[in-house]
Design a protein around this motif. Structure first.
Motif, PDB file in Angstrom:
ATOM      1  N   LEU A 140       0.831  -1.189   0.000  1.00  0.00           N
ATOM      2  CA  LEU A 140       0.000   0.000   0.000  1.00  0.00           C
ATOM      3  C   LEU A 140       0.871   1.245   0.000  1.00  0.00           C
ATOM      4  O   LEU A 140       1.952   1.267   0.588  1.00  0.00           O
ATOM      5  CB  LEU A 140      -0.934   0.030   1.221  1.00  0.00           C
ATOM      6  N   ARG A 141       0.382   2.282  -0.649  1.00  0.00           N
ATOM      7  CA  ARG A 141       1.069   3.567  -0.655  1.00  0.00           C
ATOM      8  C   ARG A 141       0.193   4.575   0.094  1.00  0.00           C
ATOM      9  O   ARG A 141      -1.008   4.674  -0.148  1.00  0.00           O
ATOM     10  CB  ARG A 141       1.311   4.044  -2.083  1.00  0.00           C
ATOM     11  N   PHE A 142       0.804   5.341   1.017  1.00  0.00           N
ATOM     12  CA  PHE A 142       0.087   6.328   1.810  1.00  0.00           C
ATOM     13  C   PHE A 142       0.556   7.722   1.401  1.00  0.00           C
ATOM     14  O   PHE A 142       1.750   8.009   1.413  1.00  0.00           O
ATOM     15  CB  PHE A 142       0.350   6.127   3.309  1.00  0.00           C
ATOM     16  N   ALA A 143      -0.392   8.569   1.057  1.00  0.00           N
ATOM     17  CA  ALA A 143      -0.082   9.967   0.746  1.00  0.00           C
ATOM     18  C   ALA A 143      -0.869  10.845   1.704  1.00  0.00           C
ATOM     19  O   ALA A 143      -2.084  10.668   1.877  1.00  0.00           O
ATOM     20  CB  ALA A 143      -0.447  10.295  -0.700  1.00  0.00           C
ATOM     21  N   VAL A 144      -0.187  11.792   2.344  1.00  0.00           N
ATOM     22  CA  VAL A 144      -0.793  12.618   3.393  1.00  0.00           C
ATOM     23  C   VAL A 144      -0.812  14.072   2.940  1.00  0.00           C
ATOM     24  O   VAL A 144       0.174  14.572   2.393  1.00  0.00           O
ATOM     25  CB  VAL A 144      -0.003  12.494   4.711  1.00  0.00           C
ATOM     26  N   GLU A 145      -1.944  14.734   3.175  1.00  0.00           N
ATOM     27  CA  GLU A 145      -1.996  16.165   2.869  1.00  0.00           C
ATOM     28  C   GLU A 145      -2.959  16.867   3.824  1.00  0.00           C
ATOM     29  O   GLU A 145      -3.983  16.290   4.230  1.00  0.00           O
ATOM     30  CB  GLU A 145      -2.425  16.411   1.428  1.00  0.00           C
ATOM     31  N   PRO A 146      -2.652  18.108   4.212  1.00  0.00           N
ATOM     32  CA  PRO A 146      -3.571  18.876   5.063  1.00  0.00           C
ATOM     33  C   PRO A 146      -4.753  19.379   4.245  1.00  0.00           C
ATOM     34  O   PRO A 146      -4.662  19.545   3.022  1.00  0.00           O
ATOM     35  CB  PRO A 146      -2.705  20.033   5.561  1.00  0.00           C
ATOM     36  N   VAL A 147      -5.855  19.638   4.924  1.00  0.00           N
ATOM     37  CA  VAL A 147      -7.057  20.180   4.290  1.00  0.00           C
ATOM     38  C   VAL A 147      -7.198  21.638   4.681  1.00  0.00           C
ATOM     39  O   VAL A 147      -7.107  21.985   5.871  1.00  0.00           O
ATOM     40  CB  VAL A 147      -8.315  19.399   4.724  1.00  0.00           C
ATOM     41  N   ASP A 148      -7.381  22.479   3.704  1.00  0.00           N
ATOM     42  CA  ASP A 148      -7.612  23.904   3.973  1.00  0.00           C
ATOM     43  C   ASP A 148      -8.941  24.056   4.704  1.00  0.00           C
ATOM     44  O   ASP A 148      -9.998  23.671   4.193  1.00  0.00           O
ATOM     45  CB  ASP A 148      -7.638  24.673   2.646  1.00  0.00           C
ATOM     46  N   ALA A 149      -8.897  24.602   5.915  1.00  0.00           N
ATOM     47  CA  ALA A 149     -10.095  24.700   6.761  1.00  0.00           C
ATOM     48  C   ALA A 149     -10.863  25.997   6.551  1.00  0.00           C
ATOM     49  O   ALA A 149     -11.599  26.440   7.443  1.00  0.00           O
ATOM     50  CB  ALA A 149      -9.717  24.559   8.230  1.00  0.00           C
ATOM     51  N   SER A 150     -10.724  26.614   5.388  1.00  0.00           N
ATOM     52  CA  SER A 150     -11.443  27.865   5.124  1.00  0.00           C
ATOM     53  C   SER A 150     -12.820  27.635   4.513  1.00  0.00           C
ATOM     54  O   SER A 150     -13.476  28.583   4.102  1.00  0.00           O
ATOM     55  CB  SER A 150     -10.615  28.757   4.195  1.00  0.00           C
ATOM     56  N   PHE A 151     -13.265  26.377   4.456  1.00  0.00           N
ATOM     57  CA  PHE A 151     -14.596  26.099   3.911  1.00  0.00           C
ATOM     58  C   PHE A 151     -15.666  26.654   4.855  1.00  0.00           C
ATOM     59  O   PHE A 151     -15.407  26.896   6.037  1.00  0.00           O
ATOM     60  CB  PHE A 151     -14.782  24.596   3.679  1.00  0.00           C
ATOM     61  N   PRO A 152     -16.890  26.868   4.351  1.00  0.00           N
ATOM     62  CA  PRO A 152     -17.929  27.533   5.157  1.00  0.00           C
ATOM     63  C   PRO A 152     -18.236  26.780   6.444  1.00  0.00           C
ATOM     64  O   PRO A 152     -18.196  25.555   6.492  1.00  0.00           O
ATOM     65  CB  PRO A 152     -19.149  27.529   4.223  1.00  0.00           C
ATOM     66  N   GLN A 153     -18.518  27.543   7.491  1.00  0.00           N
ATOM     67  CA  GLN A 153     -18.929  26.967   8.766  1.00  0.00           C
ATOM     68  C   GLN A 153     -20.445  26.999   8.845  1.00  0.00           C
ATOM     69  O   GLN A 153     -21.058  28.066   8.856  1.00  0.00           O
ATOM     70  CB  GLN A 153     -18.327  27.733   9.933  1.00  0.00           C
ATOM     71  N   LEU A 154     -21.056  25.817   8.908  1.00  0.00           N
ATOM     72  CA  LEU A 154     -22.503  25.721   8.917  1.00  0.00           C
ATOM     73  C   LEU A 154     -23.063  25.254  10.251  1.00  0.00           C
ATOM     74  O   LEU A 154     -24.269  25.315  10.461  1.00  0.00           O
ATOM     75  CB  LEU A 154     -22.966  24.764   7.803  1.00  0.00           C
ATOM     76  N   LEU A 155     -22.220  24.757  11.128  1.00  0.00           N
ATOM     77  CA  LEU A 155     -22.640  24.361  12.457  1.00  0.00           C
ATOM     78  C   LEU A 155     -22.131  25.375  13.472  1.00  0.00           C
ATOM     79  O   LEU A 155     -21.122  26.049  13.241  1.00  0.00           O
ATOM     80  CB  LEU A 155     -22.092  22.975  12.797  1.00  0.00           C
ATOM     81  N   VAL A 156     -22.824  25.478  14.579  1.00  0.00           N
ATOM     82  CA  VAL A 156     -22.476  26.469  15.596  1.00  0.00           C
ATOM     83  C   VAL A 156     -21.442  25.896  16.556  1.00  0.00           C
ATOM     84  O   VAL A 156     -21.723  24.981  17.324  1.00  0.00           O
ATOM     85  CB  VAL A 156     -23.728  26.911  16.372  1.00  0.00           C
ATOM     86  N   TYR A 157     -20.230  26.402  16.461  1.00  0.00           N
ATOM     87  CA  TYR A 157     -19.154  26.068  17.383  1.00  0.00           C
ATOM     88  C   TYR A 157     -18.045  27.085  17.144  1.00  0.00           C
ATOM     89  O   TYR A 157     -18.118  27.889  16.210  1.00  0.00           O
ATOM     90  CB  TYR A 157     -18.631  24.643  17.143  1.00  0.00           C
ATOM     91  N   GLU A 158     -17.038  27.074  17.981  1.00  0.00           N
ATOM     92  CA  GLU A 158     -15.937  28.002  17.816  1.00  0.00           C
ATOM     93  C   GLU A 158     -14.845  27.338  16.982  1.00  0.00           C
ATOM     94  O   GLU A 158     -14.166  26.417  17.448  1.00  0.00           O
ATOM     95  CB  GLU A 158     -15.376  28.414  19.177  1.00  0.00           C
ATOM     96  N   ARG A 159     -14.677  27.769  15.750  1.00  0.00           N
ATOM     97  CA  ARG A 159     -13.654  27.182  14.879  1.00  0.00           C
ATOM     98  C   ARG A 159     -12.325  27.869  15.178  1.00  0.00           C
ATOM     99  O   ARG A 159     -11.939  28.842  14.521  1.00  0.00           O
ATOM    100  CB  ARG A 159     -14.033  27.314  13.409  1.00  0.00           C
ATOM    101  N   ILE A 160     -11.639  27.329  16.144  1.00  0.00           N
ATOM    102  CA  ILE A 160     -10.382  27.927  16.580  1.00  0.00           C
ATOM    103  C   ILE A 160      -9.253  27.532  15.630  1.00  0.00           C
ATOM    104  O   ILE A 160      -9.366  26.577  14.856  1.00  0.00           O
ATOM    105  CB  ILE A 160     -10.043  27.501  18.019  1.00  0.00           C
ATOM    106  N   GLN A 161      -8.164  28.251  15.715  1.00  0.00           N
ATOM    107  CA  GLN A 161      -7.031  28.035  14.827  1.00  0.00           C
ATOM    108  C   GLN A 161      -6.386  26.668  15.037  1.00  0.00           C
ATOM    109  O   GLN A 161      -5.770  26.114  14.119  1.00  0.00           O
ATOM    110  CB  GLN A 161      -5.987  29.135  15.038  1.00  0.00           C
ATOM    111  N   GLN A 162      -6.545  26.103  16.237  1.00  0.00           N
ATOM    112  CA  GLN A 162      -5.903  24.831  16.545  1.00  0.00           C
ATOM    113  C   GLN A 162      -6.619  23.631  15.925  1.00  0.00           C
ATOM    114  O   GLN A 162      -6.132  22.503  16.025  1.00  0.00           O
ATOM    115  CB  GLN A 162      -5.825  24.635  18.065  1.00  0.00           C
TER     116      GLN A 162
END
Length: 354
Positions: free
Chosen positions: A306-328
């Motif tokens: 198996l080959r594993f490729a890792v990448e971060p996801v840009d978290a700038s997508f719209p927030q539709l649920l109520v919570y505090e989207r902190i930087q962490q």
């Protein structure tokens, strides 16, 4: 339960302890040292949110979701239990001398304070993952999805509004029964999308799935065959706050990936938690550092099938649920594909996943 038992080797962060007068209870730690919360919730949908998800003062009505959009207005999109609201957003702070300044959470909001957003009754990482599912509906459309450490079942329920089958897994009959109740409370959402949620026990410390027909939430041979033959997406949120727990999650992901018949994508949600440690006499993110070390280990694997490729996801997508989207808060994707050509490994003895 009248008392809570803590394991001596368990480190807990950002956890609300048991209080007799609150509905949101941490009733125990499971075998992995993971806090077990018994919380029920019902999602409310705004019919007008598809055209204007950020409008102020819109009426909130319960019903069929418009294209799966969850209303984003404060205090209305997510209800869990019947707790009072309190301010959110406490973080590790240092005073002017460099000492850790612990700010106490108020027990309840005073009557003179304006109403604020409800407290996060599931951890913020699960809410971030749910937001991502709503944003990337096409990725989940008609798929078979497996969630590890589902907790209250929020991400599984959201995924089932578009996915064909979702396996909602965790450990402990009480916790899984709570997931089943939350699925029933939100069955109106699943009916519109045609998705099915199956609540099953999946123990990260066991190499095989429980098939004992007498055990609650066990697996049938038909379910196991369907799981391995059709799953293409794996989910995990807020299960990386303890090193032993993180090790168990990644080893379980590896076991599953080697048994799945199709290439798959694992989507992981993690919160970088700050902890003051006596060893460092400083605020550190050791659990997060351990998580990132595992990601680097996956990227460096060679010589397996198996080959594993890792990448971060840009978290700038719209927030539709109520919570505090902190930087962490972070999302990561792991793409798992079979290797079509042999890869020569320099160090085959240190490979944890072959």
């Amino acid at each position: 339960m009248d008392e809570i038992t803590f394991r001596s080797d368990t480190v807990l962060s950002d956890v609300h302890l048991y209080t007799p007068n609150q509905r949101r209870l941490m009733v125990r730690l499971n075998g992995m040292g993971q806090p077990v919360f018994l919380s029920q919730f019902k999602l409310l949908w705004d019919r007008d949110s598809q055209t204007d998800s950020g409008a102020e003062g819109s009426d909130h009505t319960e019903g069929t979701p418009p294209a799966g959009t969850v209303c984003s207005h404060v205090g209305a999109s997510l209800q869990v239990g019947a707790d009072t609201t309190t301010p959110e957003g406490l973080a590790a702070q240092l005073d002017e001398d460099g000492d850790l300044d612990v700010v106490r959470r108020p027990r309840a909001a005073s009557a003179s304070e304006p109403p604020g957003p409800p407290r996060d009754k599931v951890w913020r990482g699960a809410l971030l993952l749910a937001d991502y599912i709503l944003f990337q509906r096409d990725l989940f459309q008609g798929r078979t999805v497996l969630e590890l450490g589902a907790g209250t079942g929020l991400a599984s329920i959201i995924a089932a509004t578009v996915a064909q089958t979702v396996y909602c897994t965790d450990v402990g009959a009480d916790l899984l029964a709570m997931c089943q109740r939350n699925i029933a409370l939100n069955s109106h959402l699943l009916a519109s999308g045609g998705g099915v949620v199956k609540v099953k026990e999946l123990d990260w410390l066991r190499d095989s799935l429980c098939t004992d027909p007498e055990a609650p939430f066990s697996w049938s041979e038909e379910d196991i065959s369907h799981l391995y033959g059709n799953t293409t997406i794996l989910l995990a949120a807020e299960v990386f706050y303890d090193d032993d727990l993180t090790d168990a999650v990644f080893k379980t992901l590896s076991r599953l990936a080697h048994k799945l018949k199709n290439a798959c994508t694992a989507i992981l949600s993690v919160e970088k938690r700050l902890n003051f440690t006596l060893r460092h006499l400083d605020v550190t993110c050791e659990a997060y550092d351990h998580f990132r070390a595992w990601l680097r280990r996956l990227e460096g694997l060679a010589g397996g099938r198996l080959r594993f490729a890792v990448e971060p996801v840009d978290a700038s997508f719209p927030q539709l649920l109520v919570y505090e989207r902190i930087q962490q808060l972070e999302l990561w994707k792991i793409f798992v594909e079979p290797v079509t050509e042999p890869i020569v490994s320099v160090d085959t003895a240190s490979r944890p996943f072959s």
